[in-house]
Design a protein around this motif. Structure first.
Motif, PDB file in Angstrom:
ATOM      1  N   ALA A  84       0.446  -1.011   0.256  1.00 33.64           N
ATOM      2  CA  ALA A  84       0.286  -0.271  -0.129  1.00 33.64           C
ATOM      3  C   ALA A  84       0.923   1.049  -0.424  1.00 33.64           C
ATOM      4  O   ALA A  84       1.844   1.702   0.538  1.00 33.64           O
ATOM      5  N   ASP A  85       0.693   2.091  -0.380  1.00 33.01           N
ATOM      6  CA  ASP A  85       1.161   3.852  -0.958  1.00 33.01           C
ATOM      7  C   ASP A  85       2.860   3.395  -0.992  1.00 33.01           C
ATOM      8  O   ASP A  85       3.093   4.600  -1.026  1.00 33.01           O
ATOM      9  N   TRP A  86       3.173   2.123  -1.966  1.00 34.76           N
ATOM     10  CA  TRP A  86       4.537   2.342  -2.784  1.00 34.76           C
ATOM     11  C   TRP A  86       4.949   2.892  -3.331  1.00 34.76           C
ATOM     12  O   TRP A  86       3.549   3.505  -3.821  1.00 34.76           O
ATOM     13  N   LYS A  87       5.940   3.357  -2.960  1.00 33.00           N
ATOM     14  CA  LYS A  87       6.344   4.244  -4.352  1.00 33.00           C
ATOM     15  C   LYS A  87       8.251   4.193  -5.101  1.00 33.00           C
ATOM     16  O   LYS A  87       8.364   3.258  -4.051  1.00 33.00           O
ATOM     17  N   HIS A  88       8.358   4.761  -5.498  1.00 34.85           N
ATOM     18  CA  HIS A  88       9.450   4.045  -6.570  1.00 34.85           C
ATOM     19  C   HIS A  88      10.689   4.491  -5.377  1.00 34.85           C
ATOM     20  O   HIS A  88      10.791   4.874  -4.588  1.00 34.85           O
ATOM     21  N   GLY A  89      11.568   3.499  -5.020  1.00 38.80           N
ATOM     22  CA  GLY A  89      12.601   3.512  -4.592  1.00 38.80           C
ATOM     23  C   GLY A  89      12.232   2.650  -2.817  1.00 38.80           C
ATOM     24  O   GLY A  89      13.699   2.596  -2.193  1.00 38.80           O
ATOM     25  N   GLU A  90      11.193   2.375  -2.505  1.00 42.60           N
ATOM     26  CA  GLU A  90      10.333   2.159  -1.762  1.00 42.60           C
ATOM     27  C   GLU A  90      10.908   0.414  -1.583  1.00 42.60           C
ATOM     28  O   GLU A  90      11.060  -0.579  -2.472  1.00 42.60           O
ATOM     29  N   ASP A  91      10.766  -0.079  -0.419  1.00 44.58           N
ATOM     30  CA  ASP A  91      10.762  -1.564  -0.326  1.00 44.58           C
ATOM     31  C   ASP A  91       9.506  -2.479  -0.303  1.00 44.58           C
ATOM     32  O   ASP A  91       8.856  -1.845  -0.618  1.00 44.58           O
ATOM     33  N   VAL A  92       9.773  -4.073  -1.607  1.00 46.69           N
ATOM     34  CA  VAL A  92       8.821  -4.159  -1.903  1.00 46.69           C
ATOM     35  C   VAL A  92       8.404  -5.857  -1.812  1.00 46.69           C
ATOM     36  O   VAL A  92       9.145  -6.094  -0.600  1.00 46.69           O
ATOM     37  N   ILE A  93       7.391  -5.924  -1.155  1.00 44.21           N
ATOM     38  CA  ILE A  93       7.274  -7.407  -1.003  1.00 44.21           C
ATOM     39  C   ILE A  93       7.231  -8.459  -2.021  1.00 44.21           C
ATOM     40  O   ILE A  93       7.125  -8.609  -3.023  1.00 44.21           O
ATOM     41  N   ILE A  94       8.059  -9.580  -1.027  1.00 44.00           N
ATOM     42  CA  ILE A  94       9.071 -11.059  -2.192  1.00 44.00           C
ATOM     43  C   ILE A  94       7.219 -11.752  -2.636  1.00 44.00           C
ATOM     44  O   ILE A  94       6.217 -11.856  -1.090  1.00 44.00           O
ATOM     45  N   PHE A 126      17.604 -12.211  -4.169  1.00 41.99           N
ATOM     46  CA  PHE A 126      16.907 -10.715  -3.600  1.00 41.99           C
ATOM     47  C   PHE A 126      18.571 -10.508  -2.970  1.00 41.99           C
ATOM     48  O   PHE A 126      18.289 -10.443  -1.676  1.00 41.99           O
ATOM     49  N   PRO A 127      19.286 -10.674  -4.103  1.00 43.80           N
ATOM     50  CA  PRO A 127      20.775 -10.477  -2.827  1.00 43.80           C
ATOM     51  C   PRO A 127      20.984  -8.796  -2.436  1.00 43.80           C
ATOM     52  O   PRO A 127      22.014  -9.269  -1.025  1.00 43.80           O
ATOM     53  N   LYS A 128      19.847  -8.095  -2.210  1.00 42.44           N
ATOM     54  CA  LYS A 128      19.794  -6.909  -1.278  1.00 42.44           C
ATOM     55  C   LYS A 128      20.063  -7.520   0.568  1.00 42.44           C
ATOM     56  O   LYS A 128      19.971  -6.511   0.686  1.00 42.44           O
ATOM     57  N   GLY A 129      19.295  -8.663   0.096  1.00 38.77           N
ATOM     58  CA  GLY A 129      18.823  -8.746   1.424  1.00 38.77           C
ATOM     59  C   GLY A 129      17.320  -9.148   1.782  1.00 38.77           C
ATOM     60  O   GLY A 129      16.523  -9.001   0.603  1.00 38.77           O
ATOM     61  N   HIS A 130      16.700  -9.103   2.836  1.00 42.27           N
ATOM     62  CA  HIS A 130      15.576  -9.507   3.220  1.00 42.27           C
ATOM     63  C   HIS A 130      14.934  -9.181   4.532  1.00 42.27           C
ATOM     64  O   HIS A 130      15.920  -9.968   4.942  1.00 42.27           O
ATOM     65  N   LYS A 131      13.517  -8.745   4.842  1.00 41.08           N
ATOM     66  CA  LYS A 131      13.438  -8.523   6.307  1.00 41.08           C
ATOM     67  C   LYS A 131      12.161 -10.065   6.013  1.00 41.08           C
ATOM     68  O   LYS A 131      11.472  -9.882   5.371  1.00 41.08           O
ATOM     69  N   THR A 132      12.147 -10.705   7.084  1.00 42.84           N
ATOM     70  CA  THR A 132      10.616 -11.644   7.682  1.00 42.84           C
ATOM     71  C   THR A 132      10.143 -11.093   8.219  1.00 42.84           C
ATOM     72  O   THR A 132      10.589 -11.435   9.718  1.00 42.84           O
ATOM     73  N   ILE A 133       8.664 -10.788   8.499  1.00 44.46           N
ATOM     74  CA  ILE A 133       8.070 -10.117   9.007  1.00 44.46           C
ATOM     75  C   ILE A 133       6.947 -11.158   9.673  1.00 44.46           C
ATOM     76  O   ILE A 133       7.056 -11.190  10.839  1.00 44.46           O
ATOM     77  N   LYS A 134       6.064 -11.907   8.807  1.00 46.36           N
ATOM     78  CA  LYS A 134       5.151 -12.716   9.415  1.00 46.36           C
ATOM     79  C   LYS A 134       5.727 -13.812   7.762  1.00 46.36           C
ATOM     80  O   LYS A 134       6.039 -13.312   6.606  1.00 46.36           O
ATOM     81  N   TYR A 145       4.335 -14.754   5.574  1.00 46.16           N
ATOM     82  CA  TYR A 145       3.728 -14.842   4.188  1.00 46.16           C
ATOM     83  C   TYR A 145       4.092 -13.584   4.006  1.00 46.16           C
ATOM     84  O   TYR A 145       3.365 -12.917   3.188  1.00 46.16           O
ATOM     85  N   LEU A 146       4.809 -12.875   4.380  1.00 42.96           N
ATOM     86  CA  LEU A 146       5.154 -10.926   4.667  1.00 42.96           C
ATOM     87  C   LEU A 146       6.426 -10.636   4.707  1.00 42.96           C
ATOM     88  O   LEU A 146       7.217 -10.658   5.891  1.00 42.96           O
ATOM     89  N   ARG A 147       7.276 -10.917   3.636  1.00 41.14           N
ATOM     90  CA  ARG A 147       8.989 -10.555   3.377  1.00 41.14           C
ATOM     91  C   ARG A 147       9.882  -9.320   1.943  1.00 41.14           C
ATOM     92  O   ARG A 147       8.547  -9.364   0.982  1.00 41.14           O
ATOM     93  N   THR A 148       9.509  -8.537   2.834  1.00 39.41           N
ATOM     94  CA  THR A 148      10.671  -7.578   2.339  1.00 39.41           C
ATOM     95  C   THR A 148      11.792  -7.438   1.553  1.00 39.41           C
ATOM     96  O   THR A 148      12.791  -8.164   1.901  1.00 39.41           O
TER      97      THR A 148
END
Ligand code: BEZ
Length: 212
Positions: free
Chosen positions: A169-179, A192-200, A202-205
């Motif tokens: 929601a409300d994403w803009k160019h340059g911001e993190d995205v959802i895998i 995704f060699p830049k790294g990632h976060k697992t929040i849940k 099913y919700l990985r950015t």
């Protein structure tokens, strides 16, 4: 019948302020933004066409060709374009279809009779290089479109077309995205060699992949 996402954008040949164009040939390998207006010499439309012309560089950067539709004759378009250039301080630099026989309006279901029997509403179709419809938007005549939103959504469409990601929601160019859920945890480091976060689970950015 309504045009749905994933449908091939119906092709047509039409007279425009820049000569006759065939939609599919005109778009070539690029993206298209086909958008309709209620009528020439109307105030909201004047600002919208001015805004589109002012954003020429932004559309070019994204390889998007805007094409406007209005159900008025070509002579009116040429006169109206002079007004747009004068009042919006631009040079209208994209084709305006003279759809006085409503061929394009009917092909794209741009007339919504319960809103207005004759005029086209404000529709937006984003068409991909495969000529398929990637986005549809419909605004009523009295509400001008937000062209920054149109650019934002094109950024998302172009990113998600080529990478296995979705935009939040409300994403803009340059911001993190959802895998994408289709990507397994094991595939993430390679993809995704830049790294990632697992929040849940099913919700990985991840940082936006197509920028430095
Ligand atoms: C306009 O473009 O300004 C407009 C057209 C139809 C209804 C209201 C506004």
């Amino acid at each position: 019948m309504a045009i749905r996402l994933g449908d091939v954008a119906p092709n047509f040949t039409a007279q425009t302020s820049m000569g006759e164009i065939n939609l599919h040939e005109y778009l070539g390998e690029g993206w298209g933004l086909l958008f309709s207006h209620p009528a020439d010499f109307t105030p909201v439309c004047t600002t919208e066409l001015g805004r589109t012309a002012a954003l020429k560089g932004e559309f070019q950067k994204r390889n998007v060709k805007p094409i406007a539709v209005s159900v008025d004759p070509i002579e009116d378009h040429h006169e109206w374009i002079k007004d747009i250039n004068e009042t919006q301080n631009v040079e209208v630099n994209f084709p305006l279809i003279a759809d006085n026989d409503r061929k394009v309006a009917e092909l794209y279901d741009m007339i919504h009779p319960n809103a207005d029997e004759k005029a086209t509403v404000r529709t937006v179709f984003v068409i991909g290089p495969d000529k398929k419809v990637k986005l549809t938007l419909t605004y009523p005549p009295a509400t001008g479109r937000n062209f920054m939103e149109i650019l934002r959504v094109i950024d998302s469409l172009q990113l998600t077309a080529y990478h296995s990601v979705a935009t939040p929601a409300d994403w803009k160019h340059g911001e993190d995205v959802i895998i994408s859920p289709s990507i397994t945890d094991e595939q993430i480091p390679d993809k995704f060699p830049k790294g990632h976060k697992t929040i849940k689970p099913y919700l990985r950015t991840t940082p936006q992949p197509n920028i430095d």
